[in-house]
Design a protein around this motif. Structure first.
Motif, mmCIF file in Angstrom:
data_model
loop_
_atom_site.group_PDB
_atom_site.id
_atom_site.type_symbol
_atom_site.label_atom_id
_atom_site.label_comp_id
_atom_site.label_asym_id
_atom_site.label_seq_id
_atom_site.Cartn_x
_atom_site.Cartn_y
_atom_site.Cartn_z
ATOM 1 N N UNK A 32 0.812 -1.219 0.000
ATOM 2 C CA UNK A 32 0.000 0.000 0.000
ATOM 3 C C UNK A 32 0.845 1.268 0.000
ATOM 4 N N UNK A 33 2.019 1.229 0.595
ATOM 5 C CA UNK A 33 2.875 2.402 0.663
ATOM 6 C C UNK A 33 3.852 2.457 -0.511
ATOM 7 N N UNK A 34 4.468 1.326 -0.836
ATOM 8 C CA UNK A 34 5.549 1.329 -1.818
ATOM 9 C C UNK A 34 5.102 1.270 -3.274
ATOM 10 N N UNK A 35 3.922 0.720 -3.543
ATOM 11 C CA UNK A 35 3.521 0.457 -4.923
ATOM 12 C C UNK A 35 2.625 1.530 -5.528
ATOM 13 N N UNK A 36 2.513 2.687 -4.860
ATOM 14 C CA UNK A 36 1.636 3.740 -5.364
ATOM 15 C C UNK A 36 2.277 5.116 -5.218
ATOM 16 N N UNK A 37 1.839 6.013 -6.074
ATOM 17 C CA UNK A 37 2.208 7.422 -5.971
ATOM 18 C C UNK A 37 0.978 8.186 -5.493
ATOM 19 N N UNK A 38 0.933 8.655 -4.250
ATOM 20 C CA UNK A 38 -0.216 9.446 -3.788
ATOM 21 C C UNK A 38 -0.328 10.740 -4.595
ATOM 22 N N UNK A 39 -1.547 11.135 -4.935
ATOM 23 C CA UNK A 39 -1.769 12.340 -5.733
ATOM 24 C C UNK A 39 -2.478 13.433 -4.933
ATOM 25 N N UNK A 40 -3.636 13.104 -4.349
ATOM 26 C CA UNK A 40 -4.359 14.087 -3.555
ATOM 27 C C UNK A 40 -5.482 13.424 -2.770
ATOM 28 N N UNK A 92 -1.369 15.843 -9.719
ATOM 29 C CA UNK A 92 -1.746 16.337 -8.398
ATOM 30 C C UNK A 92 -2.294 17.757 -8.467
ATOM 31 N N UNK A 93 -1.569 18.637 -9.157
ATOM 32 C CA UNK A 93 -2.001 20.038 -9.218
ATOM 33 C C UNK A 93 -3.318 20.184 -9.967
ATOM 34 N N UNK A 94 -3.522 19.375 -11.011
ATOM 35 C CA UNK A 94 -4.768 19.479 -11.768
ATOM 36 C C UNK A 94 -5.954 18.912 -10.988
ATOM 37 N N UNK A 95 -5.716 17.861 -10.221
ATOM 38 C CA UNK A 95 -6.773 17.350 -9.346
ATOM 39 C C UNK A 95 -7.173 18.407 -8.325
ATOM 40 N N UNK A 96 -6.186 19.063 -7.727
ATOM 41 C CA UNK A 96 -6.466 20.121 -6.756
ATOM 42 C C UNK A 96 -7.199 21.273 -7.426
ATOM 43 N N UNK A 97 -6.770 21.613 -8.646
ATOM 44 C CA UNK A 97 -7.416 22.700 -9.391
ATOM 45 C C UNK A 97 -8.897 22.396 -9.618
ATOM 46 N N UNK A 98 -9.189 21.157 -9.994
ATOM 47 C CA UNK A 98 -10.579 20.759 -10.218
ATOM 48 C C UNK A 98 -11.367 20.822 -8.911
ATOM 49 N N UNK A 99 -10.763 20.338 -7.824
ATOM 50 C CA UNK A 99 -11.465 20.314 -6.545
ATOM 51 C C UNK A 99 -11.724 21.708 -5.987
ATOM 52 N N UNK A 100 -10.990 22.710 -6.491
ATOM 53 C CA UNK A 100 -11.195 24.078 -6.029
ATOM 54 C C UNK A 100 -12.245 24.818 -6.855
ATOM 55 N N UNK A 101 -12.733 24.189 -7.934
ATOM 56 C CA UNK A 101 -13.768 24.823 -8.752
ATOM 57 C C UNK A 101 -15.054 24.940 -7.931
ATOM 58 N N UNK A 102 -15.670 26.111 -7.911
ATOM 59 C CA UNK A 102 -16.880 26.302 -7.091
ATOM 60 C C UNK A 102 -17.990 25.305 -7.402
#
Length: 330
Positions: free
Chosen positions: A119-127, A276-286
């Protein structure tokens, strides 16, 4: 006798080497700017129709609009989300496959010794997307309208009350098992692969109560086909403050779930940063935040580093809960 290269030959060799070096570096630097250059796959480890699927499709739609590329939702349910999560782990680490994970992602390491991935080693966390509200619901004919009444009925005849969850190892299972541990209610767990099959049995009365995501339950509640006995969160929902927390009846009881996004390990840093940044950008859309609120999800949109820390802390948190509840993988 070996002749040393002439000065012009050396210049040509140096220029060629520099050009080759620049070509080697170019894809890495250009990677984020060019990504995505083709359709992207978002893996959802639960069946279509449930709250997780709805959230995934919302994010896929908005990312597709942002990228001017299709984001294809690929539902891969099974084994308490392990099937879909394994698909993410084994995908090429190029950014073109990533997926949504729920609390089962951080519960399964304590529940299973045979996970096909680390769970820790085989993934890249994004957001971290946010925290959905889990509700305890019952069919209208169930002879209790609150948590206190449910506990009294279950205790009166241990094993007589069964509860549905969205799968083995999910937060919805732990919500019921934690209630059993705290109250000796003796409820019997009935796991399902996602919301849709769980509701089939809940609405037909085959199983009287269940722990489900509040958003997916609300249409049935409004139609008079289910009733909410309580929510698992530590505090009442800001959106639905009329629903009591289970902790108001069982002191100290609380359980928070999560939605987040991960990609395979080894993801090139520029691609991971863009995802990561694009996911955050989408989540900040009103409009997205409003829709997530309607889905009973409190949006977060954390950085990749913060989500990595959350994953580790959640794994640590769930371990004693799984042990106390005596939960065994089937």
């Amino acid at each position: 006798m070996t002749r040393s290269p002439s000065r012009p030959s050396r210049r040509v060799a140096l220029r060629t080497a520099a050009l080759l070096g620049a070509c080697t570096l170019l894809p890495r630097h250009a990677l984020a700017a060019e990504f995505p250059a083709r359709p992207v796959r978002m893996v959802v480890p639960l069946p279509p129709g449930g709250a997780t699927d709805v959230v995934g499709r919302l994010m896929a739609q908005k990312l597709g609009e942002l990228w001017k590329q299709s984001v294809i939702v690929d539902n891969k349910p099974g084994a308490g989300t392990i099937v879909g999560t394994q698909v993410i782990a084994r995908a090429p680490a190029d950014g073109y496959t990533f997926g949504i994970v729920i609390s089962a992602f951080t519960i399964n390491p304590s529940l299973r010794t045979d996970l096909p991935y680390d769970t820790v080693k085989d993934f890249t966390p994004l957001s971290l997307l946010g925290f959905p509200v889990i509700a305890l619901v019952a069919v209208p004919s169930f002879p209790a309208d609150d948590v206190k009444g449910l506990i009294e009925k279950a205790r009166a005849k241990p094993g007589s009350v069964s509860f549905a969850s969205l799968g083995i190892g999910t937060a919805t299972q732990l919500a019921g098992e934690l209630m059993n541990v705290r109250t000796n209610a003796g409820m019997v767990h009935i796991p399902y692969n996602g919301s849709a099959p769980a509701y089939n049995d809940l609405l037909s009365g085959r199983v009287p109560v269940g722990f489900v995501l509040l958003d997916s339950a609300l249409p049935h509640v409004r139609a008079g086909k289910l009733k909410v006995l309580g929510i698992t969160n530590a505090r009442r929902s800001r959106i639905y403050p009329d629903y009591p927390t289970i902790g108001e009846t069982i002191p100290g009881y609380s359980l928070e779930s999560l939605f987040g996004f991960v990609a395979p390990a080894g993801l090139p840093a520029p691609v991971g940063a863009k995802l990561s940044s694009d996911l955050i950008k989408v989540m900040q859309m009103p409009d997205v935040r409003q829709r997530l609120a309607e889905l009973s999800v409190e949006p977060v949109g954390s950085s990749a580093a913060d989500f990595a820390a959350t994953i580790r802390s959640e794994i640590t948190k769930w371990a004693p809960v799984v042990k106390a509840a005596g939960i065994k993988a089937e």
